[in-house]
Design an enzyme around this catalytic site. Structure first.
Site, PDB file in Angstrom:
ATOM      1  N   TRP A 177     -10.592  -2.556 -17.994  1.00 35.36           N
ATOM      2  CA  TRP A 177     -11.571  -3.085 -18.948  1.00 35.36           C
ATOM      3  C   TRP A 177     -12.568  -3.925 -18.136  1.00 35.36           C
ATOM      4  O   TRP A 177     -12.148  -4.832 -17.396  1.00 35.36           O
ATOM      5  CB  TRP A 177     -10.835  -3.931 -19.988  1.00 35.36           C
ATOM      6  CG  TRP A 177     -11.725  -4.566 -21.011  1.00 35.36           C
ATOM      7  CD1 TRP A 177     -12.691  -3.953 -21.757  1.00 35.36           C
ATOM      8  CD2 TRP A 177     -11.726  -5.945 -21.405  1.00 35.36           C
ATOM      9  NE1 TRP A 177     -13.288  -4.869 -22.598  1.00 35.36           N
ATOM     10  CE2 TRP A 177     -12.716  -6.084 -22.401  1.00 35.36           C
ATOM     11  CE3 TRP A 177     -10.985  -7.059 -21.030  1.00 35.36           C
ATOM     12  CZ2 TRP A 177     -12.981  -7.309 -23.021  1.00 35.36           C
ATOM     13  CZ3 TRP A 177     -11.236  -8.274 -21.641  1.00 35.36           C
ATOM     14  CH2 TRP A 177     -12.234  -8.397 -22.632  1.00 35.36           C
ATOM     15  N   ASP A 221      -1.934  -8.008 -20.277  1.00 32.00           N
ATOM     16  CA  ASP A 221      -3.000  -8.058 -21.272  1.00 32.00           C
ATOM     17  C   ASP A 221      -2.549  -7.165 -22.425  1.00 32.00           C
ATOM     18  O   ASP A 221      -2.492  -5.946 -22.298  1.00 32.00           O
ATOM     19  CB  ASP A 221      -4.306  -7.541 -20.650  1.00 32.00           C
ATOM     20  CG  ASP A 221      -5.473  -7.584 -21.642  1.00 32.00           C
ATOM     21  OD1 ASP A 221      -5.231  -7.908 -22.827  1.00 32.00           O
ATOM     22  OD2 ASP A 221      -6.609  -7.297 -21.232  1.00 32.00           O
ATOM     23  N   LYS A 241      -7.575  -6.014 -32.764  1.00 33.62           N
ATOM     24  CA  LYS A 241      -7.388  -4.632 -33.182  1.00 33.62           C
ATOM     25  C   LYS A 241      -6.248  -4.479 -34.174  1.00 33.62           C
ATOM     26  O   LYS A 241      -6.404  -3.864 -35.221  1.00 33.62           O
ATOM     27  CB  LYS A 241      -7.132  -3.750 -31.953  1.00 33.62           C
ATOM     28  CG  LYS A 241      -8.363  -3.167 -31.337  1.00 33.62           C
ATOM     29  CD  LYS A 241      -9.299  -4.156 -30.668  1.00 33.62           C
ATOM     30  CE  LYS A 241      -8.739  -4.711 -29.387  1.00 33.62           C
ATOM     31  NZ  LYS A 241      -9.700  -5.501 -28.601  1.00 33.62           N
TER      32      LYS A 241
END
Ligand code: PLA
Length: 439
Positions: free
Chosen positions: A166, A248, A284
């Site tokens: 990312w 993460d 999310k």
């Protein structure tokens, strides 16, 4: 060795010439010139800039597959039903107020968040080895964790992130004060994991280095480790190199539809008793993108250091943003602490994960029907929100220009932004781009 903060202050001081008496000398070129005339135009963010470009396009058929944000079949943002219910409860509770939270947020939220990722029966929690701080979503948790490590970690202040990763990881960690290097992760030829390369690079990395791992649904590749590969990696990190894993976890529940399955890797590492950092996001999995709610958990080996670690964590947070916002964490706590809402959340989460998986099948079938050249099985095999298509920059630019399909330049598409209605348009665009420019 000087601390990061001392170095940062020293470098800031170099920007100013301190006059005697402590005031700062400042000489603008003229009375009317801006002191910011030298500031250069920055490029748009590689991911969020796609939305900026999308918003400017007047086309009625435009589709945004850039940022990883869930959309319904109708192409609309989704507020989960459980979130609405929790909000109604919060609104009805007149005892609630708008006081500041403590520096590390809502204690109940922190406890429930640690249980969500580590499991309710986690020995590390029972032994008092977990420190959790409510932070500003996944990004804020990574940033606070990075800065804590830069200030207090006794090992090398260097973090290894996968290549690719990312994009924001490459910006967060250097600013937090950690030297940031990459390890091999993805093999474009096989469109799969480069497990040997990954192990080789981590073996070659210094003992004790920090290693950033995507807990599940690796972004952008959609390629995860198998359970056996996780175990092999764990042995290298723990036994051979005494490195520090920093997970993460931005997609718990989104990859497989199961919260426990997606926490497998984190639990494997934490349950061996070693030290671990975890950044959690509710953007999310609860659809709380804009509420900015997440958590940093630090798992230490020895419970006697926990209180001291927490005290220093507060010193990282206080000058950064003082204390976190209340609303998102109150929603999360309401859902996680109420068994009926919790069960309903799991059903809604599974439905989102299933819709993404069904988009994978629809897109794959649509390309097959068009006899699009190439092997597209990776659309089915990749995990999580994204497909890393393998399309190149030229093809992406063409699809945006001719078909109004917006995606990141690395060829990543957000499957969560797709619907049955837009699959044919995407398949036409991919087909045409592949035929026109062979990659
Ligand atoms: N970590 C990873 C691996 C992510 O993909 C994202 C979000 C985050 C952390 C941070 O999310 P949060 O701060 O909102 O909790 N990635 C998105 C959005 C979905 C973004 O780039 O900000 C993406 O499109 O890649």
């Amino acid at each position: 060795m000087k601390s990061v903060h001392h170095r940062r202050i020293a470098s800031l001081a170099r920007h100013f010439r301190m006059e005697e008496g402590g005031s700062i000398a400042f000489s603008p070129t003229s009375a009317t010139a801006s002191s910011f005339a030298h500031v250069k135009q920055a490029p748009e963010d590689a991911i969020l800039g796609v939305t900026v470009a999308y918003n400017k396009d007047p086309s009625p058929v435009k589709v945004n597959l850039g940022v990883g944000a869930y959309r319904t079949e109708e192409g609309k943002p989704l507020v989960l039903n459980v979130v609405r219910k929790a909000e109604e409860q919060l609104l009805a509770d007149r005892a609630r107020n708008k006081e500041y939270l403590g520096i590390t947020g809502i204690p109940q939220f922190n406890k429930l968040s640690a249980e969500l990722i580590l499991g309710r029966d986690s020995p590390a929690i029972a032994q008092g080895r977990v420190i959790t701080a409510q932070c500003l979503s996944g990004t804020g948790s990574l940033r606070v964790g990075g800065e804590f490590l830069a200030t207090h970690y006794s090992g090398p202040k260097v973090i290894y992130v996968p290549s690719p990763t990312w994009g924001n990881h490459l910006k967060i960690f250097p600013l937090a004060g950690l030297e940031t290097r990459t390890y091999r992760y993805y093999n474009p030829k096989t469109r799969g994991l480069d497990y040997e390369g990954m192990i080789e690079d981590l073996r070659a990395a210094p003992n004790g280095a920090v290693v950033l791992l995507h807990a599940c649904a690796h972004n952008p590749t959609g390629v995860d480790l198998t359970q056996e590969e996780w175990e092999g990696l764990r042995k290298v990190i723990r036994n051979d190199k005494q490195q520090l894993p920093f997970f993460d976890s931005a997609y718990q529940g989104f990859a497989s539809g199961s919260l426990d399955t997606d926490a497998f890797a984190v639990r494997r590492f934490v349950n061996d008793g070693g030290e671990t950092f975890i950044a959690q996001s509710y953007a999310k999995n609860m659809g709380l993108y804009g509420e900015r709610v997440g958590a940093l958990s630090i798992v230490v080996r020895d419970p006697s250091v926990a209180a001291r670690v927490e005290s220093q964590l507060k010193l990282v947070i206080r000058p950064m943003y003082s204390s976190p916002p209340t609303y998102g964490a109150a929603i999360v706590s309401t859902i996680l602490s109420n068994p009926a809402l919790y069960d309903e959340w799991k059903v809604e989460l599974k439905a989102m994960a299933d819709r993404i998986i069904s988009m994978r099948h629809q897109l794959f079938d649509a390309l097959k029907a068009r006899k699009t050249p190439g092997d597209w099985t990776h659309i089915l095999n990749q995990i999580g929100m994204f497909t890393f298509t393998g399309l190149n920059k030229q093809q992406v630019e063409y699809m945006t220009k001719e078909y109004h399909i917006y995606m990141t330049m690395d060829g990543r598409i957000s499957m969560a932004g797709l619907s049955s209605r837009t699959v044919p348009q995407l398949a036409d665009a991919i087909h045409s781009a592949v035929v026109k420019f062979s990659s």
